[in-house]
Design a protein around this motif. Structure first.
Motif, PDB file in Angstrom:
ATOM      1  N   ILE A  72      17.022 -70.769  32.625  1.00 21.61           N
ATOM      2  CA  ILE A  72      17.803 -70.994  31.406  1.00 21.61           C
ATOM      3  C   ILE A  72      17.046 -70.345  30.258  1.00 21.61           C
ATOM      4  CG2 ILE A  72      18.806 -72.714  29.879  1.00 21.61           C
ATOM      5  CD1 ILE A  72      18.610 -74.653  32.352  1.00 21.61           C
ATOM      6  N   SER A  73      17.541 -69.226  29.783  1.00 18.59           N
ATOM      7  CA  SER A  73      16.820 -68.481  28.755  1.00 18.59           C
ATOM      8  C   SER A  73      17.763 -67.455  28.118  1.00 18.59           C
ATOM      9  CB  SER A  73      15.614 -67.766  29.367  1.00 18.59           C
ATOM     10  OG  SER A  73      16.032 -66.657  30.145  1.00 18.59           O
ATOM     11  N   PRO A  74      17.315 -66.774  27.062  1.00 12.41           N
ATOM     12  CA  PRO A  74      18.157 -65.733  26.437  1.00 12.41           C
ATOM     13  C   PRO A  74      18.302 -64.477  27.286  1.00 12.41           C
ATOM     14  CG  PRO A  74      16.544 -66.599  24.880  1.00 12.41           C
ATOM     15  CD  PRO A  74      16.138 -67.072  26.238  1.00 12.41           C
ATOM     16  N   THR A  75      17.533 -64.357  28.366  1.00 11.50           N
ATOM     17  CA  THR A  75      17.605 -63.158  29.199  1.00 11.50           C
ATOM     18  C   THR A  75      18.567 -63.363  30.357  1.00 11.50           C
ATOM     19  OG1 THR A  75      15.733 -63.862  30.574  1.00 11.50           O
ATOM     20  CG2 THR A  75      15.233 -62.559  28.612  1.00 11.50           C
ATOM     21  N   GLU A  76      19.067 -62.264  30.889  1.00  7.70           N
ATOM     22  CA  GLU A  76      20.075 -62.337  31.944  1.00  7.70           C
ATOM     23  C   GLU A  76      19.498 -62.154  33.340  1.00  7.70           C
ATOM     24  OE1 GLU A  76      22.944 -59.383  30.866  1.00  7.70           O
ATOM     25  OE2 GLU A  76      23.957 -60.693  29.428  1.00  7.70           O
ATOM     26  N   GLN A  77      18.211 -61.846  33.434  1.00  8.92           N
ATOM     27  CA  GLN A  77      17.591 -61.633  34.730  1.00  8.92           C
ATOM     28  C   GLN A  77      16.450 -62.629  34.941  1.00  8.92           C
ATOM     29  OE1 GLN A  77      18.672 -59.559  37.092  1.00  8.92           O
ATOM     30  NE2 GLN A  77      20.336 -58.912  35.718  1.00  8.92           N
ATOM     31  N   PRO A  78      16.326 -63.195  36.141  1.00  8.06           N
ATOM     32  CA  PRO A  78      15.216 -64.117  36.403  1.00  8.06           C
ATOM     33  C   PRO A  78      13.870 -63.422  36.237  1.00  8.06           C
ATOM     34  CG  PRO A  78      16.889 -64.269  38.120  1.00  8.06           C
ATOM     35  CD  PRO A  78      17.229 -63.063  37.294  1.00  8.06           C
ATOM     36  N   THR A  79      12.886 -64.159  35.791  1.00  6.60           N
ATOM     37  CA  THR A  79      11.547 -63.601  35.646  1.00  6.60           C
ATOM     38  C   THR A  79      10.925 -63.344  37.005  1.00  6.60           C
ATOM     39  OG1 THR A  79      10.491 -65.782  35.632  1.00  6.60           O
ATOM     40  CG2 THR A  79      11.231 -64.894  33.496  1.00  6.60           C
ATOM     41  N   LEU A 124      19.610 -68.132  40.043  1.00  5.84           N
ATOM     42  CA  LEU A 124      20.535 -67.691  39.008  1.00  5.84           C
ATOM     43  C   LEU A 124      19.830 -67.648  37.654  1.00  5.84           C
ATOM     44  CD1 LEU A 124      23.694 -69.841  39.866  1.00  5.84           C
ATOM     45  CD2 LEU A 124      23.207 -67.491  40.584  1.00  5.84           C
ATOM     46  N   ALA A 125      20.367 -66.849  36.762  1.00  4.83           N
ATOM     47  CA  ALA A 125      19.909 -66.831  35.379  1.00  4.83           C
ATOM     48  C   ALA A 125      21.106 -67.121  34.485  1.00  4.83           C
ATOM     49  CB  ALA A 125      19.297 -65.483  35.028  1.00  4.83           C
ATOM     50  N   VAL A 126      21.036 -68.205  33.726  1.00  5.64           N
ATOM     51  CA  VAL A 126      22.090 -68.570  32.790  1.00  5.64           C
ATOM     52  C   VAL A 126      21.591 -68.255  31.389  1.00  5.64           C
ATOM     53  CG1 VAL A 126      23.469 -70.445  31.819  1.00  5.64           C
ATOM     54  CG2 VAL A 126      23.016 -70.370  34.275  1.00  5.64           C
ATOM     55  N   LYS A 127      22.326 -67.395  30.694  1.00  6.04           N
ATOM     56  CA  LYS A 127      21.919 -66.971  29.360  1.00  6.04           C
ATOM     57  C   LYS A 127      22.378 -67.988  28.332  1.00  6.04           C
ATOM     58  CE  LYS A 127      21.969 -62.954  26.266  1.00  6.04           C
ATOM     59  NZ  LYS A 127      22.487 -61.576  26.059  1.00  6.04           N
ATOM     60  N   MET A 128      21.441 -68.786  27.851  1.00  7.45           N
ATOM     61  CA  MET A 128      21.738 -69.806  26.862  1.00  7.45           C
ATOM     62  C   MET A 128      20.427 -70.314  26.270  1.00  7.45           C
ATOM     63  SD  MET A 128      22.708 -73.079  29.267  1.00  7.45           S
ATOM     64  CE  MET A 128      22.577 -74.218  27.901  1.00  7.45           C
ATOM     65  N   PRO A 129      20.473 -70.964  25.105  1.00  4.67           N
ATOM     66  CA  PRO A 129      19.242 -71.489  24.516  1.00  4.67           C
ATOM     67  C   PRO A 129      18.639 -72.581  25.394  1.00  4.67           C
ATOM     68  CG  PRO A 129      21.022 -71.425  22.908  1.00  4.67           C
ATOM     69  CD  PRO A 129      21.643 -71.176  24.241  1.00  4.67           C
ATOM     70  N   PRO A 130      17.334 -72.760  25.353  1.00  8.84           N
ATOM     71  CA  PRO A 130      16.690 -73.842  26.104  1.00  8.84           C
ATOM     72  C   PRO A 130      17.026 -75.191  25.476  1.00  8.84           C
ATOM     73  CG  PRO A 130      15.082 -72.714  24.729  1.00  8.84           C
ATOM     74  CD  PRO A 130      16.355 -71.929  24.619  1.00  8.84           C
ATOM     75  N   PHE A 131      18.005 -75.888  26.040  1.00 12.25           N
ATOM     76  CA  PHE A 131      18.538 -77.094  25.398  1.00 12.25           C
ATOM     77  C   PHE A 131      17.499 -78.206  25.247  1.00 12.25           C
ATOM     78  CE2 PHE A 131      19.511 -77.390  29.967  1.00 12.25           C
ATOM     79  CZ  PHE A 131      18.937 -78.617  30.280  1.00 12.25           C
ATOM     80  N   TRP A 132      16.440 -78.187  26.055  1.00 15.87           N
ATOM     81  CA  TRP A 132      15.456 -79.261  26.041  1.00 15.87           C
ATOM     82  C   TRP A 132      14.559 -79.253  24.810  1.00 15.87           C
ATOM     83  CZ3 TRP A 132      15.851 -75.385  29.639  1.00 15.87           C
ATOM     84  CH2 TRP A 132      14.930 -74.351  29.514  1.00 15.87           C
ATOM     85  N   ASN A 133      14.565 -78.187  24.029  1.00 17.72           N
ATOM     86  CA  ASN A 133      13.749 -78.194  22.809  1.00 17.72           C
ATOM     87  C   ASN A 133      14.560 -77.847  21.566  1.00 17.72           C
ATOM     88  OD1 ASN A 133      14.103 -75.438  22.876  1.00 17.72           O
ATOM     89  ND2 ASN A 133      12.009 -74.952  23.498  1.00 17.72           N
ATOM     90  N   GLN A 134      15.882 -78.100  21.640  1.00 17.16           N
ATOM     91  CA  GLN A 134      16.760 -77.834  20.513  1.00 17.16           C
ATOM     92  C   GLN A 134      17.057 -79.128  19.754  1.00 17.16           C
ATOM     93  OE1 GLN A 134      17.934 -74.417  19.955  1.00 17.16           O
ATOM     94  NE2 GLN A 134      16.207 -74.268  21.371  1.00 17.16           N
ATOM     95  N   VAL A 135      17.165 -79.027  18.435  1.00 14.88           N
ATOM     96  CA  VAL A 135      17.473 -80.190  17.610  1.00 14.88           C
ATOM     97  C   VAL A 135      18.954 -80.531  17.698  1.00 14.88           C
ATOM     98  CG1 VAL A 135      17.497 -81.122  15.272  1.00 14.88           C
ATOM     99  CG2 VAL A 135      15.566 -79.723  16.041  1.00 14.88           C
TER     100      VAL A 135
END
Length: 261
Positions: free
Chosen positions: A213-220, A239-250
């Protein structure tokens, strides 16, 4: 109609807060959710509730629980260890098997995913494992909190009041430190720092889904290497899901792309 029942599990004499989600018809299995730890648990609660309800819509029951010393469960964080939380997962799995016939799976997020992956090496009853952005390196995970604090300090005062050395010195003096707003003992800190999932033996034989889960489209490369190490599984998907890391978002993050994957 989906039923959501608040209840308590018992593990080693400690009561664990839990919520059981059951679908309207007969459940064809059950998923046990392993939350993240510390501050990340708060931000991940909503996505996991939404995930549990989505499992219900697909005919699966779901069990969420808080680890001992965390959330609404009994116990003190001072007494918690990685072994404590592993035992909590085993107790949750045993309870889940009593509630629903059919396969049992684990969904783990961040450090909860790490604990879930470790548990699957010892619990043969787990048929499938879903990991959302698991923490592979415990020491790097701990140091990331220090980096966040240093950045906040620099933004506020132009300098950081804490360094890695000052953190270690404080822990030596007090036996604990403030980690993400939580008092973490030296023992627990060292337990987490010792985790390296790339070094653990991969005996799990069920179905495996790992999601970045990250801004990138390819797994590290690191996550690909971790997934490739599971050579005994029935099915494996990364899989790589392009989205903000919800666990550290306000604010609230739209996790529909993750939940419906």
């Amino acid at each position: 109609m989906v039923a959501e029942q608040t209840l308590q599990l018992e593990c080693g004499g400690v009561r664990l807060y839990a919520v059981l989600y059951t679908p309207s018809g007969a459940a064809r299995g059950i998923v046990v959710c392993c939350h993240p730890l510390f501050e990340e648990q708060k931000a991940a609660c909503r996505p996991l509730v939404e995930g549990a309800r989505e499992f219900n819509r697909n005919g699966l029951a779901c069990l969420r629980f808080d680890y001992a010393g965390c959330g609404d469960s009994d116990g003190e964080l001072d007494a918690a260890t990685v072994a404590t939380w592993q035992a909590n997962i085993r107790a949750a799995i045993e309870f889940a098997r009593e509630q629903v016939s059919g396969p049992v799976g684990l969904l783990g997020v961040r450090l909860g995913g790490t604990l879930a992956a470790m548990a699957c090496e010892e619990i043969a009853e787990v048929e499938y494992l879903i990991l959302w952005e698991p923490v592979l390196d415990g020491r790097a995970y701990l140091l990331s909190d220090l980096r966040k604090k240093m950045i906040r300090d620099m933004m506020v005062s132009g300098k950081s009041a804490e360094t890695r050395q000052s953190r270690e010195d404080l822990m030596a003096q007090q036996g604990r430190l403030d980690f993400d707003g939580f008092p973490v003992t030296n023992r627990l800190y060292q337990d987490i720092a010792a985790i390296d999932l790339n070094l653990t033996q991969k005996k799990f034989k069920g179905d495996l889904l790992i999601t970045q889960i990250s801004p990138t489209e390819q797994p590290t490369a690191g996550l690909r290497s971790f997934a490739d190490a599971y050579t005994n599984v029935r099915n494996r998907q990364l899989l790589a899901v392009k989205m903000p890391p919800f666990w550290n978002q306000v604010g609230i993050v739209d996790t529909a792309a993750l939940i419906h994957q």
